[in-house]
Design a protein around this motif. Structure first.
Motif, PDB file in Angstrom:
ATOM      1  N   ARG A 176       9.907  -0.813 -14.366  1.00 34.66           N
ATOM      2  CA  ARG A 176       9.768  -0.176 -15.679  1.00 34.66           C
ATOM      3  C   ARG A 176       9.825   1.342 -15.578  1.00 34.66           C
ATOM      4  O   ARG A 176      10.408   2.009 -16.436  1.00 34.66           O
ATOM      5  N   ARG A 177       9.222   1.885 -14.547  1.00 36.79           N
ATOM      6  CA  ARG A 177       9.261   3.333 -14.350  1.00 36.79           C
ATOM      7  C   ARG A 177      10.681   3.796 -14.030  1.00 36.79           C
ATOM      8  O   ARG A 177      11.159   4.804 -14.566  1.00 36.79           O
ATOM      9  N   ARG A 178      11.355   3.063 -13.157  1.00 39.76           N
ATOM     10  CA  ARG A 178      12.715   3.449 -12.777  1.00 39.76           C
ATOM     11  C   ARG A 178      13.646   3.396 -13.988  1.00 39.76           C
ATOM     12  O   ARG A 178      14.468   4.298 -14.192  1.00 39.76           O
ATOM     13  N   GLU A 179      13.537   2.333 -14.768  1.00 42.25           N
ATOM     14  CA  GLU A 179      14.395   2.209 -15.957  1.00 42.25           C
ATOM     15  C   GLU A 179      14.227   3.415 -16.876  1.00 42.25           C
ATOM     16  O   GLU A 179      15.205   3.978 -17.380  1.00 42.25           O
ATOM     17  N   ALA A 180      12.982   3.824 -17.102  1.00 42.00           N
ATOM     18  CA  ALA A 180      12.729   4.934 -18.029  1.00 42.00           C
ATOM     19  C   ALA A 180      13.220   6.263 -17.463  1.00 42.00           C
ATOM     20  O   ALA A 180      13.828   7.068 -18.187  1.00 42.00           O
ATOM     21  N   VAL A 181      12.971   6.535 -16.175  1.00 43.57           N
ATOM     22  CA  VAL A 181      13.375   7.815 -15.616  1.00 43.57           C
ATOM     23  C   VAL A 181      14.895   7.925 -15.554  1.00 43.57           C
ATOM     24  O   VAL A 181      15.467   9.000 -15.809  1.00 43.57           O
ATOM     25  N   GLU A 182      15.563   6.832 -15.257  1.00 38.72           N
ATOM     26  CA  GLU A 182      17.025   6.875 -15.232  1.00 38.72           C
ATOM     27  C   GLU A 182      17.601   7.034 -16.628  1.00 38.72           C
ATOM     28  O   GLU A 182      18.607   7.730 -16.820  1.00 38.72           O
ATOM     29  N   THR A 183      16.955   6.413 -17.610  1.00 39.18           N
ATOM     30  CA  THR A 183      17.394   6.591 -19.002  1.00 39.18           C
ATOM     31  C   THR A 183      17.217   8.043 -19.438  1.00 39.18           C
ATOM     32  O   THR A 183      18.097   8.618 -20.095  1.00 39.18           O
ATOM     33  N   ALA A 184      16.090   8.643 -19.087  1.00 37.86           N
ATOM     34  CA  ALA A 184      15.847  10.042 -19.442  1.00 37.86           C
ATOM     35  C   ALA A 184      16.898  10.947 -18.826  1.00 37.86           C
ATOM     36  O   ALA A 184      17.421  11.867 -19.488  1.00 37.86           O
ATOM     37  N   ILE A 185      17.232  10.709 -17.566  1.00 40.64           N
ATOM     38  CA  ILE A 185      18.212  11.558 -16.882  1.00 40.64           C
ATOM     39  C   ILE A 185      19.588  11.405 -17.521  1.00 40.64           C
ATOM     40  O   ILE A 185      20.292  12.401 -17.758  1.00 40.64           O
ATOM     41  N   ASN A 204      -7.276  -0.056 -16.011  1.00 35.89           N
ATOM     42  CA  ASN A 204      -6.069  -0.797 -16.403  1.00 35.89           C
ATOM     43  C   ASN A 204      -5.864  -0.823 -17.916  1.00 35.89           C
ATOM     44  O   ASN A 204      -5.557  -1.865 -18.501  1.00 35.89           O
ATOM     45  N   LEU A 205      -6.058   0.340 -18.538  1.00 33.70           N
ATOM     46  CA  LEU A 205      -5.781   0.460 -19.963  1.00 33.70           C
ATOM     47  C   LEU A 205      -4.265   0.576 -20.169  1.00 33.70           C
ATOM     48  O   LEU A 205      -3.504   0.604 -19.219  1.00 33.70           O
ATOM     49  N   SER A 206      -3.842   0.617 -21.415  1.00 28.46           N
ATOM     50  CA  SER A 206      -2.406   0.675 -21.709  1.00 28.46           C
ATOM     51  C   SER A 206      -1.858   2.050 -21.338  1.00 28.46           C
ATOM     52  O   SER A 206      -2.134   3.042 -22.013  1.00 28.46           O
ATOM     53  N   GLY A 207      -1.097   2.096 -20.251  1.00 27.34           N
ATOM     54  CA  GLY A 207      -0.566   3.362 -19.769  1.00 27.34           C
ATOM     55  C   GLY A 207       0.931   3.478 -19.970  1.00 27.34           C
ATOM     56  O   GLY A 207       1.658   2.477 -20.083  1.00 27.34           O
ATOM     57  N   PHE A 208       1.403   4.729 -20.010  1.00 28.35           N
ATOM     58  CA  PHE A 208       2.816   5.031 -20.195  1.00 28.35           C
ATOM     59  C   PHE A 208       3.137   6.315 -19.436  1.00 28.35           C
ATOM     60  O   PHE A 208       2.243   7.110 -19.131  1.00 28.35           O
ATOM     61  N   LEU A 209       4.405   6.517 -19.179  1.00 31.00           N
ATOM     62  CA  LEU A 209       4.890   7.814 -18.706  1.00 31.00           C
ATOM     63  C   LEU A 209       5.865   8.348 -19.737  1.00 31.00           C
ATOM     64  O   LEU A 209       6.765   7.632 -20.183  1.00 31.00           O
ATOM     65  N   PHE A 210       5.674   9.617 -20.125  1.00 31.37           N
ATOM     66  CA  PHE A 210       6.630  10.305 -20.985  1.00 31.37           C
ATOM     67  C   PHE A 210       7.410  11.241 -20.073  1.00 31.37           C
ATOM     68  O   PHE A 210       6.832  12.106 -19.406  1.00 31.37           O
ATOM     69  N   LEU A 211       8.726  11.072 -20.012  1.00 33.33           N
ATOM     70  CA  LEU A 211       9.553  11.789 -19.040  1.00 33.33           C
ATOM     71  C   LEU A 211      10.595  12.652 -19.732  1.00 33.33           C
ATOM     72  O   LEU A 211      11.225  12.229 -20.716  1.00 33.33           O
ATOM     73  N   LEU A 212      10.790  13.874 -19.205  1.00 40.34           N
ATOM     74  CA  LEU A 212      11.771  14.798 -19.758  1.00 40.34           C
ATOM     75  C   LEU A 212      12.541  15.451 -18.611  1.00 40.34           C
ATOM     76  O   LEU A 212      11.948  16.116 -17.762  1.00 40.34           O
ATOM     77  N   PRO A 213      13.874  15.277 -18.564  1.00 43.42           N
ATOM     78  CA  PRO A 213      14.646  15.836 -17.451  1.00 43.42           C
ATOM     79  C   PRO A 213      14.858  17.344 -17.587  1.00 43.42           C
ATOM     80  O   PRO A 213      14.920  17.888 -18.695  1.00 43.42           O
ATOM     81  N   VAL A 214      14.952  17.997 -16.442  1.00 48.08           N
ATOM     82  CA  VAL A 214      15.262  19.427 -16.387  1.00 48.08           C
ATOM     83  C   VAL A 214      16.504  19.567 -15.517  1.00 48.08           C
ATOM     84  O   VAL A 214      16.535  19.072 -14.378  1.00 48.08           O
ATOM     85  N   TYR A 215      17.512  20.245 -16.038  1.00 50.76           N
ATOM     86  CA  TYR A 215      18.766  20.384 -15.310  1.00 50.76           C
ATOM     87  C   TYR A 215      18.858  21.777 -14.681  1.00 50.76           C
ATOM     88  O   TYR A 215      18.248  22.743 -15.154  1.00 50.76           O
ATOM     89  N   LYS A 216      19.636  21.862 -13.636  1.00 46.34           N
ATOM     90  CA  LYS A 216      19.715  23.077 -12.835  1.00 46.34           C
ATOM     91  C   LYS A 216      20.254  24.251 -13.646  1.00 46.34           C
ATOM     92  O   LYS A 216      21.174  24.091 -14.460  1.00 46.34           O
ATOM     93  N   ASP A 217      19.682  25.427 -13.365  1.00 50.22           N
ATOM     94  CA  ASP A 217      20.143  26.697 -13.952  1.00 50.22           C
ATOM     95  C   ASP A 217      20.152  26.666 -15.476  1.00 50.22           C
ATOM     96  O   ASP A 217      20.941  27.368 -16.120  1.00 50.22           O
ATOM     97  N   ALA A 230      23.638  17.270 -12.224  1.00 46.68           N
ATOM     98  CA  ALA A 230      22.990  18.551 -12.527  1.00 46.68           C
ATOM     99  C   ALA A 230      21.468  18.479 -12.521  1.00 46.68           C
ATOM    100  O   ALA A 230      20.797  19.498 -12.736  1.00 46.68           O
ATOM    101  N   LEU A 231      20.903  17.301 -12.264  1.00 46.61           N
ATOM    102  CA  LEU A 231      19.449  17.147 -12.353  1.00 46.61           C
ATOM    103  C   LEU A 231      18.715  18.054 -11.378  1.00 46.61           C
ATOM    104  O   LEU A 231      19.073  18.149 -10.192  1.00 46.61           O
ATOM    105  N   ASP A 232      17.688  18.725 -11.878  1.00 46.86           N
ATOM    106  CA  ASP A 232      16.797  19.507 -11.014  1.00 46.86           C
ATOM    107  C   ASP A 232      15.539  18.675 -10.746  1.00 46.86           C
ATOM    108  O   ASP A 232      15.339  18.164  -9.643  1.00 46.86           O
ATOM    109  N   VAL A 233      14.694  18.495 -11.771  1.00 48.26           N
ATOM    110  CA  VAL A 233      13.495  17.665 -11.660  1.00 48.26           C
ATOM    111  C   VAL A 233      13.292  16.950 -12.986  1.00 48.26           C
ATOM    112  O   VAL A 233      14.004  17.189 -13.968  1.00 48.26           O
TER     113      VAL A 233
END
Length: 382
Positions: A176-185, A204-217, A230-233
């Motif tokens: 689930r984490r991989r799917e979301a981070v790849e979608t964000a990128i 073990n409460l309901s957790g989520f990650l909110f992800l936002l890509p940052v591209y180089k330069d 172009a992905l930085d982080v």
């Protein structure tokens, strides 16, 4: 003999009269009762519809508030992205200073930290670890190592004291984490994971990650392929939905309750938040809250971080009691009482009229008899 026959005929003629009065009074009572019942039903339907409009307005406000609360961390992530765009190399201490400058509880309810994820190829893993350890993190290590060719490693997470269990975690090792981070990128948009168990959350409460890509330069690549290159982080925020909803019952004034579901197309619906199961100190909900009711219900969909959430909103007994039930009762009960009184008046008037007619007939007979006797006496004298 004649008087007896006349009396019998008089009594016989009065019976249909009484029945007529009874029919008229009964018909009047039935009509008035029907009108009273229709009036009460109409009044109830009007009040119910007014209640529904009020409920829908409150439900819309609740949905907007929920969406606002859950989406607030995006503003913090945008600030972190700005930090990377303004610097050629953001150090660990610089990122910590940024997070320390924000009031997480007040600005971003639900977010328990802000972190940075870096995509690392497996062949470069040793160099990556060495570089991180050299940046004021001698104990840094990656876990679990996984078996993918690319890893998405949490290189920084602040405040670290409460998020230490997530430091160095490869979020690409879990589907689930991989799917979301790849979608964000690929999309360049803020993206939320499906429900996950955060490694730093022991409850073990309901957790989520909110992800936002940052591209180089500070670039803005246009295609998924360009964005990957172009992905930085990726800056991200771990979120606990129960924390985001602290005080939400006070916001609704205990008039509404709700459940939240993840409703992605083609996937079984997953419960994210069960209102009745979270009456504890984490949510800020009152244990004594009236959780009955349910006169009104609506289902609304919202999109949060690219995911479709469904909110099932129900009125509580406290809200249901605000619907005016006195007016319909007064109209119905009062109308029925007046109907009975009116029918009684009609019966009384009809009965009085019959008694008056009977008295008139009796007086007429008496006068006729007196006249007959007087005439007979006069004839006898003559």
């Amino acid at each position: 003999m004649k008087n007896i026959e006349e009396e019998s005929l008089s009594v016989a003629s009065e019976a249909p009269g009484r029945r007529d009065i009874l029919v008229v009074a009964g018909a009047l009572l039935a009509v008035c009762w029907t009108i009273s019942l229709l009036g009460a039903v109409w009044s109830w339907e009007v009040n119910r519809e007014e209640g529904r409009l009020l409920f829908e307005r409150r439900a819309d406000r609740l949905v907007a508030e929920i969406q606002r609360r859950v989406s607030l961390p995006v503003y913090g992530l945008q600030g972190a992205r700005g930090l990377y765009r303004a610097s050629k190399a953001v150090t660990r201490s610089e990122y910590k200073a940024y997070v320390d400058s924000r009031d997480l509880d007040e600005e971003f309810p639900g977010a328990i930290g802000f972190g940075v994820v870096e995509r690392v190829m497996r062949d470069d893993l040793e160099d990556f670890v060495a570089r991180e350890r050299a940046d004021q993190a001698p104990d840094f290590k990656v876990r679990p190592p996984g078996d993918s060719q690319d890893l998405y490693v949490i290189k920084t997470i602040e405040p670290q004291a409460t998020n230490d269990a997530a430091w160095g975690f490869d979020i690409g090792s879990e589907a689930r984490r991989r799917e979301a981070v790849e979608t964000a990128i690929r999309t360049g948009e803020a993206t939320m994971t499906a429900r996950i168990d955060l490694v730093q959350d022991k409850r073990n409460l309901s957790g989520f990650l909110f992800l936002l890509p940052v591209y180089k330069d500070g670039t803005s690549p246009q295609t998924p392929e360009e964005r990957i290159v172009a992905l930085d982080v990726v800056v991200y925020a771990p979120i606990i939905i129960e924390h985001a909803f602290v005080g939400i019952a006070r916001y609704t004034e205990d008039l509404l309750k709700f459940d939240v579901y993840d409703s992605q197309p083609g996937v079984d619906r997953e419960t994210l938040f069960d209102f009745d199961s979270h009456l504890n100190d984490v949510t800020g909900l009152s244990v004594a809250q009236d959780r009955q009711g349910g006169l009104y219900r609506t289902v609304k969909g919202v999109t949060v971080g690219g995911r479709i959430w469904t909110l099932d909103v129900v009125s509580t007994a406290r809200f249901d009691r605000t619907i005016d039930q006195i007016a319909p009762a007064v109209i119905g009960g009062g109308g029925m009482l007046l109907s009975v009184m009116l029918a009684a008046v009609v019966w009384a008037l009809g009965s009085s009229r019959m008694r008056a007619l009977r008295l008139a007939r009796s007086m007429t007979r008496d006068l006729a008899d007196a006249k007959f006797r007087a005439d007979a006496a006069n004839q006898a004298k003559s």
